[in-house]
Design a protein around this motif. Structure first.
Motif, PDB file in Angstrom:
ATOM      1  N   GLU A 163      90.534 -17.314  57.510  1.00 17.45           N
ATOM      2  CA  GLU A 163      91.155 -17.011  58.797  1.00 17.45           C
ATOM      3  C   GLU A 163      91.509 -15.531  58.902  1.00 17.45           C
ATOM      4  O   GLU A 163      91.387 -14.931  59.967  1.00 17.45           O
ATOM      5  N   ASN A 164      91.952 -14.944  57.797  1.00 18.40           N
ATOM      6  CA  ASN A 164      92.223 -13.506  57.797  1.00 18.40           C
ATOM      7  C   ASN A 164      90.938 -12.711  58.009  1.00 18.40           C
ATOM      8  O   ASN A 164      90.939 -11.702  58.702  1.00 18.40           O
ATOM      9  N   GLU A 165      89.855 -13.163  57.417  1.00 20.08           N
ATOM     10  CA  GLU A 165      88.562 -12.489  57.587  1.00 20.08           C
ATOM     11  C   GLU A 165      88.081 -12.618  59.036  1.00 20.08           C
ATOM     12  O   GLU A 165      87.582 -11.664  59.614  1.00 20.08           O
ATOM     13  N   ALA A 166      88.259 -13.804  59.629  1.00 21.41           N
ATOM     14  CA  ALA A 166      87.872 -14.005  61.028  1.00 21.41           C
ATOM     15  C   ALA A 166      88.678 -13.088  61.945  1.00 21.41           C
ATOM     16  O   ALA A 166      88.140 -12.500  62.895  1.00 21.41           O
ATOM     17  N   TYR A 167      89.948 -12.928  61.665  1.00 26.47           N
ATOM     18  CA  TYR A 167      90.795 -12.032  62.459  1.00 26.47           C
ATOM     19  C   TYR A 167      90.329 -10.588  62.308  1.00 26.47           C
ATOM     20  O   TYR A 167      90.241  -9.843  63.284  1.00 26.47           O
ATOM     21  N   ARG A 168      90.002 -10.167  61.086  1.00 21.82           N
ATOM     22  CA  ARG A 168      89.538  -8.807  60.838  1.00 21.82           C
ATOM     23  C   ARG A 168      88.236  -8.525  61.581  1.00 21.82           C
ATOM     24  O   ARG A 168      88.079  -7.485  62.225  1.00 21.82           O
ATOM     25  N   VAL A 169      87.303  -9.480  61.543  1.00 22.22           N
ATOM     26  CA  VAL A 169      86.027  -9.321  62.252  1.00 22.22           C
ATOM     27  C   VAL A 169      86.272  -9.241  63.759  1.00 22.22           C
ATOM     28  O   VAL A 169      85.680  -8.411  64.458  1.00 22.22           O
ATOM     29  N   TYR A 170      87.150 -10.100  64.268  1.00 19.46           N
ATOM     30  CA  TYR A 170      87.486 -10.082  65.690  1.00 19.46           C
ATOM     31  C   TYR A 170      88.056  -8.719  66.093  1.00 19.46           C
ATOM     32  O   TYR A 170      87.653  -8.136  67.108  1.00 19.46           O
ATOM     33  N   MET A 171      88.981  -8.186  65.313  1.00 25.81           N
ATOM     34  CA  MET A 171      89.594  -6.903  65.641  1.00 25.81           C
ATOM     35  C   MET A 171      88.570  -5.766  65.578  1.00 25.81           C
ATOM     36  O   MET A 171      88.599  -4.856  66.405  1.00 25.81           O
ATOM     37  N   ASP A 172      87.661  -5.828  64.617  1.00 30.53           N
ATOM     38  CA  ASP A 172      86.595  -4.824  64.540  1.00 30.53           C
ATOM     39  C   ASP A 172      85.707  -4.876  65.782  1.00 30.53           C
ATOM     40  O   ASP A 172      85.361  -3.842  66.361  1.00 30.53           O
ATOM     41  N   ASP A 173      85.340  -6.093  66.199  1.00 28.47           N
ATOM     42  CA  ASP A 173      84.504  -6.246  67.393  1.00 28.47           C
ATOM     43  C   ASP A 173      85.251  -5.803  68.650  1.00 28.47           C
ATOM     44  O   ASP A 173      84.672  -5.194  69.552  1.00 28.47           O
ATOM     45  N   LEU A 174      86.544  -6.099  68.719  1.00 32.02           N
ATOM     46  CA  LEU A 174      87.346  -5.668  69.865  1.00 32.02           C
ATOM     47  C   LEU A 174      87.439  -4.142  69.907  1.00 32.02           C
ATOM     48  O   LEU A 174      87.313  -3.539  70.979  1.00 32.02           O
ATOM     49  N   GLN A 202      93.413   8.031  80.807  1.00 32.18           N
ATOM     50  CA  GLN A 202      94.392   7.067  81.312  1.00 32.18           C
ATOM     51  C   GLN A 202      94.411   5.774  80.505  1.00 32.18           C
ATOM     52  O   GLN A 202      95.428   5.088  80.467  1.00 32.18           O
ATOM     53  N   HIS A 203      93.289   5.432  79.864  1.00 32.00           N
ATOM     54  CA  HIS A 203      93.167   4.122  79.225  1.00 32.00           C
ATOM     55  C   HIS A 203      92.941   4.170  77.718  1.00 32.00           C
ATOM     56  O   HIS A 203      92.709   3.143  77.098  1.00 32.00           O
ATOM     57  N   GLU A 204      93.055   5.342  77.101  1.00 31.93           N
ATOM     58  CA  GLU A 204      92.728   5.466  75.688  1.00 31.93           C
ATOM     59  C   GLU A 204      93.649   4.668  74.774  1.00 31.93           C
ATOM     60  O   GLU A 204      93.253   4.304  73.666  1.00 31.93           O
ATOM     61  N   ALA A 205      94.839   4.336  75.208  1.00 29.42           N
ATOM     62  CA  ALA A 205      95.766   3.573  74.368  1.00 29.42           C
ATOM     63  C   ALA A 205      95.636   2.062  74.570  1.00 29.42           C
ATOM     64  O   ALA A 205      96.340   1.292  73.926  1.00 29.42           O
ATOM     65  N   MET A 206      94.723   1.643  75.429  1.00 29.23           N
ATOM     66  CA  MET A 206      94.571   0.221  75.742  1.00 29.23           C
ATOM     67  C   MET A 206      93.367  -0.360  75.001  1.00 29.23           C
ATOM     68  O   MET A 206      92.459   0.369  74.614  1.00 29.23           O
ATOM     69  N   ASP A 207      93.377  -1.693  74.822  1.00 33.89           N
ATOM     70  CA  ASP A 207      92.200  -2.339  74.256  1.00 33.89           C
ATOM     71  C   ASP A 207      91.318  -2.848  75.397  1.00 33.89           C
ATOM     72  O   ASP A 207      91.681  -2.779  76.568  1.00 33.89           O
ATOM     73  N   ALA A 208      90.145  -3.345  75.051  1.00 34.32           N
ATOM     74  CA  ALA A 208      89.146  -3.750  76.044  1.00 34.32           C
ATOM     75  C   ALA A 208      89.694  -4.791  77.016  1.00 34.32           C
ATOM     76  O   ALA A 208      89.453  -4.707  78.217  1.00 34.32           O
ATOM     77  N   LEU A 209      90.428  -5.764  76.504  1.00 32.05           N
ATOM     78  CA  LEU A 209      90.938  -6.832  77.379  1.00 32.05           C
ATOM     79  C   LEU A 209      91.927  -6.292  78.407  1.00 32.05           C
ATOM     80  O   LEU A 209      91.866  -6.663  79.581  1.00 32.05           O
ATOM     81  N   ASN A 210      92.813  -5.412  77.982  1.00 29.64           N
ATOM     82  CA  ASN A 210      93.791  -4.851  78.914  1.00 29.64           C
ATOM     83  C   ASN A 210      93.139  -3.901  79.918  1.00 29.64           C
ATOM     84  O   ASN A 210      93.578  -3.814  81.064  1.00 29.64           O
ATOM     85  N   ILE A 211      92.098  -3.198  79.499  1.00 33.08           N
ATOM     86  CA  ILE A 211      91.364  -2.333  80.427  1.00 33.08           C
ATOM     87  C   ILE A 211      90.744  -3.182  81.537  1.00 33.08           C
ATOM     88  O   ILE A 211      90.864  -2.869  82.719  1.00 33.08           O
ATOM     89  N   ILE A 212      90.101  -4.275  81.156  1.00 31.31           N
ATOM     90  CA  ILE A 212      89.480  -5.166  82.145  1.00 31.31           C
ATOM     91  C   ILE A 212      90.529  -5.738  83.081  1.00 31.31           C
ATOM     92  O   ILE A 212      90.348  -5.760  84.306  1.00 31.31           O
ATOM     93  N   LEU A 213      91.651  -6.193  82.538  1.00 34.80           N
ATOM     94  CA  LEU A 213      92.712  -6.763  83.375  1.00 34.80           C
ATOM     95  C   LEU A 213      93.238  -5.750  84.378  1.00 34.80           C
ATOM     96  O   LEU A 213      93.446  -6.074  85.552  1.00 34.80           O
ATOM     97  N   LYS A 214      93.446  -4.516  83.933  1.00 38.71           N
ATOM     98  CA  LYS A 214      93.983  -3.493  84.832  1.00 38.71           C
ATOM     99  C   LYS A 214      93.016  -3.202  85.974  1.00 38.71           C
ATOM    100  O   LYS A 214      93.406  -3.135  87.140  1.00 38.71           O
TER     101      LYS A 214
END
Length: 144
Positions: free
Chosen positions: A57-68, A86-98
């Motif tokens: 599960e830790n490995e799956a989380y690490r892979v997910y964070m790398d892909d994100l 304006q968006h450099e401090a945000m991750d992909a999901l928050n950029i899309i939401l905004k």
């Protein structure tokens, strides 16, 4: 066999400039799908686990964070410099939401203005029907 085809060039040609969010997001999804990390844009958000959780599960989380992180970098690289800052401090999901939120507000305002024009549309006495109908059809098409 490694796939050497890269679709990132479509993002260079079609950088996000704010009003083209829908087209840009479509291109981001195409590139992410080709790079096998599109799941981070749609799927459930992985949660960080504590040390008691098994290594898988830790490995799956690490892979997910790398892909994100990779998806976020691709997004930022395909924006104008002003939007990057304006968006450099945000991750992909928050950029899309905004941008979805901003796009929805703009679309609502535009639909309201078009509806207002459609409902105010009156045919002048003695004028031809055809131009009036075409004008109304134009408003209806824009609302669609």
């Amino acid at each position: 066999m490694v796939n050497s085809l890269s679709l990132r060039s479509i993002l260079d040609v079609n950088k996000l400039t704010d009003p083209n969010f829908t087209d840009w997001l479509c291109n981001i999804k195409i590139v992410s799908k080709q790079e096998k990390n599109a799941y981070v844009l749609d799927g459930p958000v992985f949660k960080e686990h504590n040390d008691d959780v098994i290594n898988e599960e830790n490995e799956a989380y690490r892979v997910y964070m790398d892909d994100l992180d990779q998806a976020t970098c691709v997004m930022l690289a395909s924006m104008t410099q002003d939007l990057q800052k304006q968006h450099e401090a945000m991750d992909a999901l928050n950029i899309i939401l905004k941008f979805r939120e901003m796009s929805d507000k703009e679309n609502r305002t535009e639909r309201f203005d078009i509806s207002k024009e459609l409902f105010r549309c009156k045919m002048s006495k003695g004028s031809r029907v055809r131009p009036h109908v075409l004008k109304m059809m134009g408003y209806i098409t824009r609302l669609e």
